[in-house]
Design an enzyme around this catalytic site. Structure first.
Site, PDB file in Angstrom:
ATOM      1  N   ASP A 261       0.865  -1.167   0.000  1.00 26.61           N
ATOM      2  CA  ASP A 261       0.000   0.000   0.000  1.00 26.61           C
ATOM      3  C   ASP A 261       0.914   1.233   0.000  1.00 26.61           C
ATOM      4  O   ASP A 261       2.145   1.122   0.104  1.00 26.61           O
ATOM      5  CB  ASP A 261      -0.965  -0.019   1.200  1.00 26.61           C
TER       6      ASP A 261
HETATM    7  C1  NOJ Z   1      -4.046   3.910   0.196  1.00 24.48           C
HETATM    8  C2  NOJ Z   1      -5.241   3.023   0.376  1.00 24.48           C
HETATM    9  O1  NOJ Z   1      -5.149   2.344   1.609  1.00 24.48           O
HETATM   10  C3  NOJ Z   1      -5.414   1.992  -0.734  1.00 24.48           C
HETATM   11  O2  NOJ Z   1      -6.657   1.370  -0.568  1.00 24.48           O
HETATM   12  C4  NOJ Z   1      -5.299   2.643  -2.084  1.00 24.48           C
HETATM   13  O3  NOJ Z   1      -5.475   1.675  -3.095  1.00 24.48           O
HETATM   14  C5  NOJ Z   1      -3.928   3.299  -2.196  1.00 24.48           C
HETATM   15  N1  NOJ Z   1      -3.805   4.308  -1.156  1.00 24.48           N
HETATM   16  C6  NOJ Z   1      -3.699   3.941  -3.557  1.00 24.48           C
HETATM   17  O4  NOJ Z   1      -4.525   5.022  -3.723  1.00 24.48           O
END
Ligand code: NOJ
Length: 747
Positions: A261
């Site tokens: 993430d």
């Molecule tokens: C953080 C989020 O937790 C995740 O769900 C998302 O896909 C990513 N950022 C990218 O935007």
């Protein structure tokens, strides 16, 4: 180029730096425009072949020019792939995932995912960061909005439907994209509903509740997985080798790509997993193939590959050779993913704008149908459906709202595409309802209720609340019926948006109470991003509909239900608490020893200060306009052996004069087991349409596999066991109002 051999040959020609470059995943930011030689981190990475993929591109043209630049900068002409957060639709925004789950309609959910995939693919995207399949039982957590709810079986079905919808038979096919199951794992179990917090739970809970949707998504062929920010039982997921390489790859057979993430690798440092080189070695070893945004792989891996690392303070030690092998492993997975996407054969696959995006009109039609299917009717004393010529007032802060109804994580949606409820009602009935919005009564500190057509927050109504309430009350008194549009602002749910008290904001509760005093029938519609504790609202409402933040055609779908163009059929995918202090909460909570019948009845497990007239709305609950009666269920046998199955039959009858969509649900409970078990757990459901007066025999097949459960002194020693003996079978319209039969499994 689809064979592992071809990927291995390509890998064999790559330098170490080129391999490390493939593991770098960056955000597009503003992107780059065709023909402009910008100089920023992104362009420098593109020009030097130090990037494997980009997410968040905003246009096809920009993606294409990034691909051109990446190919020019890559000695071996290895293309990028493009990803985006397509959580509940892309340009066409559908209801929130928690809302879609309430449809219990897997064909519909698959159709929305397929539509989103076609729109995303037409804009040059190859991968979507969805489905989000975190089980969520704590409505304080803002990301409940993105989740399929509280139940592992329902969430598993959603995981399969969405994966199929995104990917079709092949991720390289036109109009399809790779799914990314997230967030692996137990992100929804974080302490106190605080976002990004850690999760400590029994291995049995992890295996029985949080992991099954991932197993189902993998079985459906999901091509990628995203790691979660949280730790599970003391080990952060971005360095959780036993769960990623161990459970995910070895136990489920997952062969796809694992991405971090956003800065998840770097965040290991703050989790206390060591300084950057150690954190990077641990993440790579755990099976995080690509590093999103942080660029720590890029910064640390060259030195790690040259010298290895020895960190006795956290018992981490890898030789240079081991690091090189781990880089090869991760890079091979990135290349295979690109090969599966068809990009190694055609780097511009998906970047030509063909096939074109599906028609927006078809998207709106589907979004409207989905919004109607997702709304859950919680109460109706007969006031609904409304007559089209009824003298209706529309009161409340969400009555003319556009932007909030898109819901969280609608990154490519446009507020101006939302038809607000006042206009939806006008279009349906032929006349605009009288309105009183009270634009600053979402909550004192959340002055975001009313937005203009561009989605920009307009100045709040500065009048004193008493004045706005007086206006609303006067209007209610002069009307035959009032539709009250209340709920949350978009920003109150979603990432980093946990709420201490998941209920209707206080000013709106005051509005409803004041309107209830007028005696005019109230139809309360809740547009929210999480399961809200309804408190006294059900007692004040004549009809109550939980409509969620439901996308560009959400209010139109709601209007269809309110005026009887469509039949309500949604069923709660998560329990609605009676009061906010009840959370976390699930219908599947385990039985305890008290209250012990009789003598110790006063030792209750509930709360002293929970008023008796407040009610929970249980998982699976929802009403239609026609009453449906369940006849007595029958089992084809009351005893069965492992490997055999038993049929349960129940007749259901539509006793009303309108069509009904009914969702019979099958639950099991295991009264004697090796460990404590859920009070009951969902194992199957069906959805059937019944004409007025129609009776239908519903059949469920029950087999012993449904009764297997995990026993896990540790993750490594976990087993799914089956025991002979009694199971109780519960069938009914929701998780509470069931009829029970007993079945004995014989050894
Ligand atoms: C953080 C989020 O937790 C995740 O769900 C998302 O896909 C990513 N950022 C990218 O935007």
């Amino acid at each position: 180029m689809n064979t592992p051999d071809a990927v291995d040959r390509l890998l064999g020609r790559m330098t170490l730096d080129e391999k490390i470059g493939q593991l770098n995943l960056l955000a597009a930011g503003e992107g780059i425009a065709t023909g402009i030689a910008g100089d920023n981190t992104l362009t420098r990475r593109l020009d030097t072949g130090r990037i494997g993929a980009i997410f968040g591109t905003k246009s096809l043209a920009s993606a294409r020019s990034m691909q051109e630049r990446a190919l020019a900068g890559s000695r071996l002409k290895i293309p990028l792939f493009f990803a985006e957060d397509v959580i509940h639709g892309h340009r066409t925004v559908f209801p929130l995932p928690i809302a879609l789950a309430c449809s219990w309609n897997m064909a519909l959910i698959e159709e929305t995912a397929a539509f989103a995939a076609a729109e995303a693919a037409a804009e040059g995207l190859h991968q979507v960061y969805a489905p989000m399949i975190d089980i969520a039982r704590d409505p304080r957590w803002g990301r409940v909005a993105e989740s399929p709810g509280e139940d592992p079986y329902l969430a598993s079905r959603v995981a399969v439907a969405m994966t199929r919808g995104f990917q079709g038979a092949q991720i390289s096919a036109p109009g399809r994209v790779a799914a990314c199951l997230k967030h692996f794992v137990a992100y929804g179990a974080t302490a106190s509903g605080r976002d990004y917090d850690n999760a400590s739970l029994a291995w049995e809970d992890l295996l029985g509740t949080y992991l099954p949707p991932f197993a189902a998504g993998v079985r459906a062929g999901a091509a990628s997985v995203m790691a979660a920010f949280n730790a599970v039982n003391k080990l952060p997921m971005h360095c959780n080798e036993p769960l990623i390489e161990g459970w995910l790859r070895s136990r489920t057979g997952f062969e796809g790509l694992v991405v971090s993430d956003y800065t998840g690798v770097r965040e290991l440092i703050d989790h206390g997993m060591g300084p950057a080189p150690v954190a990077v070695a641990r993440a790579l070893h755990a099976g995080i193939d690509m590093d999103m945004v942080g660029e720590d792989y890029l910064a640390e891996l060259p030195a790690l590959a040259a010298r290895g690392i020895d960190a006795p303070d956290c018992a981490v030690s890898f030789s240079a050779g081991e690091i090189v092998a781990l880089i090869d492993r991760a890079c091979r997975r990135v290349l295979r993913f690109k090969a599966d996407l068809g990009l190694l054969d055609d780097p511009f696959r998906g970047l030509t704008g063909r096939p074109a995006a599906p028609s927006p009109a078809a998207g709106r039609k589907l979004a409207r149908k989905a919004a109607a299917a997702a709304a859950v009717l919680l109460k109706n004393n007969g006031v609904l459906p409304l007559r089209r010529n009824a003298q209706v007032a529309l009161i409340g802060p969400l009555g003319a709202d556009r932007a909030n109804l898109l819901g969280t994580w609608s990154v490519s949606g446009r507020a101006e595409d939302v038809v607000p409820l006042d206009q939806a009602i006008a279009a349906l009935t032929g006349h605009m309802p009288a309105t009183a919005f009270g634009s600053n009564i979402v909550e004192e500190q959340w002055l975001v209720a009313r937005t203009n057509v561009h989605g920009v927050t307009v100045e709040p109504d500065e009048r004193p609340e008493a004045e706005m309430l007086a206006e609303a009350v006067a209007l209610a008194r002069a009307s035959e019926v009032v539709i009250v549009a209340v709920g949350e602002a978009k920003e109150q749910a979603g990432e980093s948006s946990s709420r201490l008290s998941p209920d209707l904001p206080a000013p709106q509760r005051r509005l409803v109470a004041a309107l209830a005093e007028t005696g005019t029938p109230l139809v309360i519609v809740v547009f929210a991003g999480r399961p809200l504790a309804m408190g006294h609202i059900p007692n004040q409402a004549d009809a109550l509909m939980f409509a969620w933040h439901n996308g560009i055609a959400g209010p139109e779908g709601v209007a269809d239900l309110l005026f009887g163009v469509d039949e309500p059929s949604g069923r709660l995918a998560a329990t609605l608490p009676a009061a906010p202090g009840e959370v976390p909460l699930s219908y599947a909570e385990e039985p305890t020893g008290r209250p012990f019948p009789g003598h110790f009845a006063k030792f209750r497990t509930g709360w002293l200060d929970l008023a008796d007239d407040l009610q929970r709305f249980p998982f699976g609950f929802g009403l239609g306009y026609a009453p449906v009666r369940y006849g007595p269920p029958r089992l084809s046998a009351t005893k069965a052996r492992l490997g055999e199955s038993v049929r349960l039959t129940v007749e259901i009858t539509n006793e009303g004069d309108r069509p009904a969509v009914e969702t019979p649900q099958l639950y099991l409970s295991d009264p004697v087991a090796r460990t404590t078990r859920p009070g009951r757990f969902l194992v199957d459901f069906q959805q059937v349409s019944l004409a007025p007066g129609e009776t239908r025999a519903i059949e469920f097949v029950i087999d012993a596999e449904m009764a297997r459960y995990p026993v896990a002194p540790s993750l490594e020693t976990a087993e799914w066991v089956w025991d002979p003996g009694l199971v109780r079978v519960h069938v009914g319209p929701n998780s509470r109002d069931t009829q029970m039969l007993e079945l004995t499994w014989q050894a």
